[in-house]
Design an enzyme around this catalytic site. Structure first.
Site, short mmCIF file in Angstrom:
data_model
loop_
_atom_site.label_atom_id
_atom_site.label_comp_id
_atom_site.label_asym_id
_atom_site.label_seq_id
_atom_site.Cartn_x
_atom_site.Cartn_y
_atom_site.Cartn_z
N LYS A 12 0.82 -1.21 0.00
CA LYS A 12 0.00 0.00 0.00
C LYS A 12 0.86 1.26 0.00
CE LYS A 12 -4.36 -1.80 1.77
NZ LYS A 12 -5.38 -1.75 2.81
N LYS A 37 -5.89 -10.88 -7.36
CA LYS A 37 -7.15 -11.03 -6.64
C LYS A 37 -8.15 -9.97 -7.11
CE LYS A 37 -8.68 -10.63 -1.87
NZ LYS A 37 -8.33 -10.63 -0.45
N LYS A 90 -11.51 -4.87 -4.36
CA LYS A 90 -12.70 -4.15 -3.92
C LYS A 90 -12.54 -2.66 -4.16
CE LYS A 90 -13.46 -5.02 0.34
NZ LYS A 90 -12.41 -5.36 0.80
#
Ligand code: TRP
Length: 331
Positions: free
Chosen positions: A114, A196, A199
């Site tokens: 991140k 993945k 979201k």
């Protein structure tokens, strides 16, 4: 409470709930509710480690709650709540911060990733994110924590923090175990099957629980596969097809072997259409029911308030014990 083992899990309201979260998490959560005492939260405090637009965060939180319920999480059988409604999480997080080492937080893969993605906002919350997650888990004395394999490292540090506290102050926390579902643990992006399904990042390869049927079908018809023609489960050599097979197996309630034989000899195009249709039918009732629930704001607010009160009853007990062990004067 009644001797059942305790489960806790949470999903960030940092974007729309994806098919990946439904298959990898919520669908499994529903099955656990009979056997365990389950706490399922919406981790809004975690979401703000990355900048959020307040109106969007509020909408995503309520939508996620409605989708939890619509997907089958019965608010009477599970404690459904919003993390920021239960102050014990942040109270315990502060105490646990003092039992967590700078060096171990610096080794967290998710922090490093991140930080690379948001170089302009490497804030202290992003750094101490795993401590808040540890507090989420330990404050309920959870036995098991259903998580995707990307969260395993955060479970490890949670155990380390709990053991460190217990060593210093005597048995206080239950040491939790990760609970990683065998199937559907990792649903991948339809365009980039090495990654993945995200979201927080919008991608043509992402399918969300609230998507319209025509958008779902389009995403599946465009799904990336490979240059072969065989429908066979082999995540290394055929990541795209294997991901579609997992999705179909869950939505059509079949084993991977059954999927293989059902589609042996049929082309990728027909298979992708079949997967899309199975997903549409799986998500349709959830979307419709969640839209209905979203129209009843008073009901959702009541669920939030009830859930928070039930969660706090358990969580406050842990905080009281911890404060006492630390030497804080009780009032
Ligand atoms: N970090 C988790 C994720 O991004 C979300 C989360 C926060 C969580 N607190 C938790 C998951 C406690 C399980 C238990 O997926």
């Amino acid at each position: 409470m009644d001797g059942k083992k305790v489960i806790l899990s949470g999903i960030q309201p940092s974007g729309a709930l994806t098919l990946g979260s439904y298959i990898g998490a919520i669908k499994n959560w529903v099955e656990l509710s009979e056997e365990y005492e389950c706490y399922y939260c919406i981790v809004d405090l975690h979401a703000i480690t990355v900048r959020q637009d307040p109106a969007t965060l509020r909408r995503n939180t309520l939508t996620q709650l409605a989708q939890y319920i619509a997907a089958g999480l019965d608010p009477n059988k599970n404690v459904l709540f919003v993390q920021s409604h239960v102050p014990a999480h942040t109270q315990l997080a502060w105490a646990l911060n003092c039992f967590t080492m700078f060096g171990e937080l610096g080794r967290m893969t998710q922090f490093k990733e991140k930080s690379v993605k948001n170089p302009e906002n490497i804030n202290a919350g992003l750094f101490t994110y795993p401590v808040l997650m540890a507090a989420d888990i330990l404050v309920y004395q959870a036995d098991l924590v259903p998580v995707g394999d990307d969260q395993k490292q955060h479970l490890e540090i949670t155990r380390d923090i709990a053991q460190r506290f217990n060593a210093a102050h005597g048995d206080t926390f239950k040491i939790p175990e990760p609970f990683i579902p065998k199937i559907g643990a990792r649903i991948m992006d339809l365009q980039e099957p090495e990654n993945k399904m995200s979201k927080s990042e919008i991608s043509a390869g992402r399918v969300c629980v609230g998507d319209r049927p025509e958008d779902i079908m389009r995403a599946f018809k465009r799904a990336v596969t490979d240059s072969g023609s065989e429908i066979r489960f082999d995540p290394e050599a055929k990541p795209g097809i294997s991901n579609l097979m997992q999705i179909y197996a869950v939505c059509a309630n079949k084993t991977l072997a059954e999927v293989e034989s059902e589609f042996s000899g049929s082309g990728y195009g027909a298979f992708k259409t079949a997967v899309g249709e199975a997903v549409v039918e799986t998500l349709r009732p959830i979307r419709e029911e969640s839209e209905r629930l979203l129209g009843d704001r008073a009901y959702l607010e009541k669920i939030c308030a009830d859930g928070a009160a039930r969660a706090a009853r358990t969580a406050d007990k842990t905080v009281r014990r911890v404060y006492k062990k630390l030497g804080f004067v009780a009032v």
